[in-house]
Design a protein around this motif. Structure first.
Motif, PDB file in Angstrom:
ATOM      1  N   MET A 161       0.843  -1.195   0.000  1.00  0.00           N
ATOM      2  CA  MET A 161       0.000   0.000   0.000  1.00  0.00           C
ATOM      3  C   MET A 161       0.878   1.244   0.000  1.00  0.00           C
ATOM      4  O   MET A 161       1.819   1.348   0.759  1.00  0.00           O
ATOM      5  N   SER A 162       0.572   2.203  -0.883  1.00  0.00           N
ATOM      6  CA  SER A 162       1.297   3.463  -0.884  1.00  0.00           C
ATOM      7  C   SER A 162       0.675   4.410   0.120  1.00  0.00           C
ATOM      8  O   SER A 162      -0.541   4.498   0.253  1.00  0.00           O
ATOM      9  N   SER A 163       1.558   5.138   0.850  1.00  0.00           N
ATOM     10  CA  SER A 163       1.060   6.110   1.823  1.00  0.00           C
ATOM     11  C   SER A 163       0.584   7.374   1.137  1.00  0.00           C
ATOM     12  O   SER A 163       0.035   8.268   1.783  1.00  0.00           O
ATOM     13  N   ASN A 164       0.804   7.469  -0.182  1.00  0.00           N
ATOM     14  CA  ASN A 164       0.443   8.684  -0.910  1.00  0.00           C
ATOM     15  C   ASN A 164      -0.921   8.593  -1.579  1.00  0.00           C
ATOM     16  O   ASN A 164      -1.316   9.522  -2.287  1.00  0.00           O
ATOM     17  N   ASN A 165      -1.634   7.494  -1.397  1.00  0.00           N
ATOM     18  CA  ASN A 165      -2.909   7.336  -2.091  1.00  0.00           C
ATOM     19  C   ASN A 165      -3.881   8.462  -1.759  1.00  0.00           C
ATOM     20  O   ASN A 165      -4.569   8.987  -2.633  1.00  0.00           O
ATOM     21  N   LYS A 166      -3.949   8.851  -0.498  1.00  0.00           N
ATOM     22  CA  LYS A 166      -4.889   9.904  -0.091  1.00  0.00           C
ATOM     23  C   LYS A 166      -4.550  11.234  -0.758  1.00  0.00           C
ATOM     24  O   LYS A 166      -5.412  11.877  -1.360  1.00  0.00           O
ATOM     25  N   SER A 167      -3.280  11.635  -0.667  1.00  0.00           N
ATOM     26  CA  SER A 167      -2.891  12.914  -1.256  1.00  0.00           C
ATOM     27  C   SER A 167      -2.984  12.874  -2.780  1.00  0.00           C
ATOM     28  O   SER A 167      -3.363  13.870  -3.417  1.00  0.00           O
ATOM     29  N   ASN A 168      -2.667  11.721  -3.373  1.00  0.00           N
ATOM     30  CA  ASN A 168      -2.766  11.600  -4.825  1.00  0.00           C
ATOM     31  C   ASN A 168      -4.220  11.657  -5.288  1.00  0.00           C
ATOM     32  O   ASN A 168      -4.538  12.276  -6.310  1.00  0.00           O
ATOM     33  N   LEU A 169      -5.109  11.001  -4.537  1.00  0.00           N
ATOM     34  CA  LEU A 169      -6.531  11.069  -4.870  1.00  0.00           C
ATOM     35  C   LEU A 169      -7.036  12.509  -4.768  1.00  0.00           C
ATOM     36  O   LEU A 169      -7.787  12.985  -5.629  1.00  0.00           O
ATOM     37  N   GLU A 170      -6.631  13.208  -3.712  1.00  0.00           N
ATOM     38  CA  GLU A 170      -7.025  14.609  -3.563  1.00  0.00           C
ATOM     39  C   GLU A 170      -6.528  15.453  -4.735  1.00  0.00           C
ATOM     40  O   GLU A 170      -7.223  16.357  -5.195  1.00  0.00           O
ATOM     41  N   ALA A 171      -5.324  15.140  -5.224  1.00  0.00           N
ATOM     42  CA  ALA A 171      -4.785  15.867  -6.374  1.00  0.00           C
ATOM     43  C   ALA A 171      -5.591  15.575  -7.639  1.00  0.00           C
ATOM     44  O   ALA A 171      -5.828  16.470  -8.464  1.00  0.00           O
ATOM     45  N   VAL A 172      -6.014  14.316  -7.813  1.00  0.00           N
ATOM     46  CA  VAL A 172      -6.847  13.956  -8.962  1.00  0.00           C
ATOM     47  C   VAL A 172      -8.164  14.721  -8.925  1.00  0.00           C
ATOM     48  O   VAL A 172      -8.602  15.299  -9.935  1.00  0.00           O
ATOM     49  N   ILE A 173      -8.797  14.744  -7.758  1.00  0.00           N
ATOM     50  CA  ILE A 173     -10.077  15.445  -7.613  1.00  0.00           C
ATOM     51  C   ILE A 173      -9.905  16.939  -7.876  1.00  0.00           C
ATOM     52  O   ILE A 173     -10.704  17.568  -8.588  1.00  0.00           O
ATOM     53  N   LYS A 174      -8.849  17.517  -7.332  1.00  0.00           N
ATOM     54  CA  LYS A 174      -8.581  18.948  -7.555  1.00  0.00           C
ATOM     55  C   LYS A 174      -8.334  19.227  -9.030  1.00  0.00           C
ATOM     56  O   LYS A 174      -8.760  20.262  -9.569  1.00  0.00           O
ATOM     57  N   LEU A 178     -18.626  15.188  -2.829  1.00  0.00           N
ATOM     58  CA  LEU A 178     -19.643  14.887  -1.826  1.00  0.00           C
ATOM     59  C   LEU A 178     -19.116  13.964  -0.730  1.00  0.00           C
ATOM     60  O   LEU A 178     -19.390  14.174   0.442  1.00  0.00           O
ATOM     61  N   LYS A 179     -18.346  12.947  -1.132  1.00  0.00           N
ATOM     62  CA  LYS A 179     -17.834  11.976  -0.156  1.00  0.00           C
ATOM     63  C   LYS A 179     -16.544  11.372  -0.668  1.00  0.00           C
ATOM     64  O   LYS A 179     -16.345  11.257  -1.881  1.00  0.00           O
ATOM     65  N   THR A 180     -15.686  10.962   0.242  1.00  0.00           N
ATOM     66  CA  THR A 180     -14.521  10.153  -0.110  1.00  0.00           C
ATOM     67  C   THR A 180     -14.441   8.966   0.842  1.00  0.00           C
ATOM     68  O   THR A 180     -14.829   9.071   2.009  1.00  0.00           O
ATOM     69  N   ILE A 181     -13.952   7.844   0.320  1.00  0.00           N
ATOM     70  CA  ILE A 181     -13.673   6.658   1.117  1.00  0.00           C
ATOM     71  C   ILE A 181     -12.244   6.243   0.788  1.00  0.00           C
ATOM     72  O   ILE A 181     -11.901   6.041  -0.380  1.00  0.00           O
ATOM     73  N   ILE A 182     -11.400   6.128   1.804  1.00  0.00           N
ATOM     74  CA  ILE A 182     -10.008   5.771   1.591  1.00  0.00           C
ATOM     75  C   ILE A 182      -9.663   4.614   2.527  1.00  0.00           C
ATOM     76  O   ILE A 182      -9.765   4.738   3.743  1.00  0.00           O
ATOM     77  N   ASP A 183      -9.278   3.481   1.952  1.00  0.00           N
ATOM     78  CA  ASP A 183      -8.993   2.287   2.736  1.00  0.00           C
ATOM     79  C   ASP A 183      -7.889   1.511   2.027  1.00  0.00           C
ATOM     80  O   ASP A 183      -8.142   0.694   1.144  1.00  0.00           O
ATOM     81  N   GLY A 184      -6.636   1.791   2.396  1.00  0.00           N
ATOM     82  CA  GLY A 184      -5.512   1.114   1.780  1.00  0.00           C
ATOM     83  C   GLY A 184      -5.384   1.440   0.306  1.00  0.00           C
ATOM     84  O   GLY A 184      -5.423   2.601  -0.099  1.00  0.00           O
ATOM     85  N   ASN A 185      -5.275   0.407  -0.526  1.00  0.00           N
ATOM     86  CA  ASN A 185      -5.139   0.593  -1.968  1.00  0.00           C
ATOM     87  C   ASN A 185      -6.476   0.732  -2.684  1.00  0.00           C
ATOM     88  O   ASN A 185      -6.513   0.760  -3.919  1.00  0.00           O
ATOM     89  N   ASN A 186      -7.559   0.805  -1.928  1.00  0.00           N
ATOM     90  CA  ASN A 186      -8.887   0.985  -2.498  1.00  0.00           C
ATOM     91  C   ASN A 186      -9.474   2.307  -2.011  1.00  0.00           C
ATOM     92  O   ASN A 186      -9.509   2.567  -0.810  1.00  0.00           O
ATOM     93  N   THR A 187      -9.889   3.128  -2.957  1.00  0.00           N
ATOM     94  CA  THR A 187     -10.485   4.411  -2.616  1.00  0.00           C
ATOM     95  C   THR A 187     -11.739   4.618  -3.460  1.00  0.00           C
ATOM     96  O   THR A 187     -11.970   3.917  -4.452  1.00  0.00           O
ATOM     97  N   ALA A 188     -12.525   5.607  -3.062  1.00  0.00           N
ATOM     98  CA  ALA A 188     -13.716   5.957  -3.824  1.00  0.00           C
ATOM     99  C   ALA A 188     -14.113   7.385  -3.470  1.00  0.00           C
ATOM    100  O   ALA A 188     -13.803   7.881  -2.395  1.00  0.00           O
ATOM    101  N   ASN A 222       1.396   1.119  -6.460  1.00  0.00           N
ATOM    102  CA  ASN A 222       2.583   1.975  -6.368  1.00  0.00           C
ATOM    103  C   ASN A 222       2.247   3.455  -6.515  1.00  0.00           C
ATOM    104  O   ASN A 222       2.930   4.203  -7.213  1.00  0.00           O
ATOM    105  N   GLY A 223       1.155   3.871  -5.876  1.00  0.00           N
ATOM    106  CA  GLY A 223       0.777   5.276  -5.874  1.00  0.00           C
ATOM    107  C   GLY A 223       0.079   5.748  -7.127  1.00  0.00           C
ATOM    108  O   GLY A 223      -0.183   6.945  -7.272  1.00  0.00           O
ATOM    109  N   LEU A 224      -0.250   4.819  -8.043  1.00  0.00           N
ATOM    110  CA  LEU A 224      -0.925   5.165  -9.296  1.00  0.00           C
ATOM    111  C   LEU A 224      -2.223   4.375  -9.422  1.00  0.00           C
ATOM    112  O   LEU A 224      -2.330   3.237  -8.948  1.00  0.00           O
ATOM    113  N   ILE A 225      -3.212   4.961 -10.080  1.00  0.00           N
ATOM    114  CA  ILE A 225      -4.497   4.289 -10.283  1.00  0.00           C
ATOM    115  C   ILE A 225      -4.350   3.284 -11.419  1.00  0.00           C
ATOM    116  O   ILE A 225      -4.025   3.649 -12.550  1.00  0.00           O
TER     117      ILE A 225
END
Length: 237
Positions: A1-14, A69-79, A105-108
């Motif tokens: 699991m990458s520790s950057n998934n949350k920040s990377n997802l936030e960057a995608v949304i932004k 509206l919502k985010t779900i972040i759980d390891g390598n699975n997000t939504a 590896n930090g990529l979708i």
């Protein structure tokens, strides 16, 4: 699991919100990315094919609003759930949709989009994860009605691919569950993914069952909203 998934997802949304869809696609998506639109991955396998699809959207769409509206972040699975207001060609489109990501590896490396309706905000709950695990175990142990009675809210609304016809309220939904139980034999119910984030949860399950005389094998996402430790809304895709 990458520790950057949350920040990377936030960057995608932004990036979506700031009309930088191609820039975040290039940076945060895997070379082997596969995308699905309501279960269909036609022409969406690999980064080159998906970039063409993203370019087509960017060149033909004008985004007026992209509200998270919502985010779900759980390891390598997000939504995340997003309300989109955009013009595509000559058509103004307003819709809410879930996007489910699988990371490597930090990529979708896999992303699935499903259109849904925006739900009400429920009260905070505390025992959601264990209750959801009990529901899943109930499905696997052929105790669907028992877990429905115990873990579903009186005001439960269920959707099958966006349709809630005859699925409003606990009584109506129990009839639907009874119909399934009386006509189906479950051969396998294999949990593939589980996401838990506050009052919002989701799981993907492989189902192998016989309904009537038909053998059915499929993967299905179920998305739940909780209120006071009970499921108040559930959507299946």
């Amino acid at each position: 699991m990458s520790s950057n998934n949350k920040s990377n997802l936030e960057a995608v949304i932004k990036g979506i919100q700031n009309n930088k869809i191609l820039e975040v696609f290039d940076k945060y998506y895997h070379d082997e990315i596969v995308m699905y639109e309501n279960g269909d991955s036609t022409n969406r396998v690999g980064k080159a094919a998906n970039r063409k699809a993203e370019e087509s959207f960017v060149n033909n769409a004008k985004i007026h609003e992209a509200k998270l509206l919502k985010t779900i972040i759980d390891g390598n699975n997000t939504a995340y759930e997003m309300f989109m207001d955009f013009t595509y060609g000559e058509h103004r489109i307003k819709k809410s949709q879930w996007a489910f990501q699988q990371w490597s590896n930090g990529l979708i490396i896999k992303e699935e989009f499903v259109e849904i309706k925006t739900p009400p905000t429920p009260e905070p709950s505390t025992n959601i994860k264990s209750n959801l695990e009990s529901i899943i175990k109930g499905i696997q142990d052929n105790k669907i009605l028992e877990v429905f009675d115990k873990y579903y809210h009186q005001d439960i609304i269920m959707y099958e691919k966006g349709d809630s016809t005859n699925r409003v309220g606990k009584a109506a939904n129990r009839k639907a569950e009874e119909s399934f139980v009386n006509n189906a034999t479950i051969h396998e119910a294999k949990l593939l993914k589980l996401l838990v984030d506050g009052n919002n949860t989701a799981y993907e399950m492989y189902m192998d069952f016989t309904y009537g005389e038909h053998r059915i094998k499929k993967n299905q996402w179920a998305v739940q909203q909780w209120s006071n430790d009970l499921v108040i809304k559930e959507e299946f895709y």
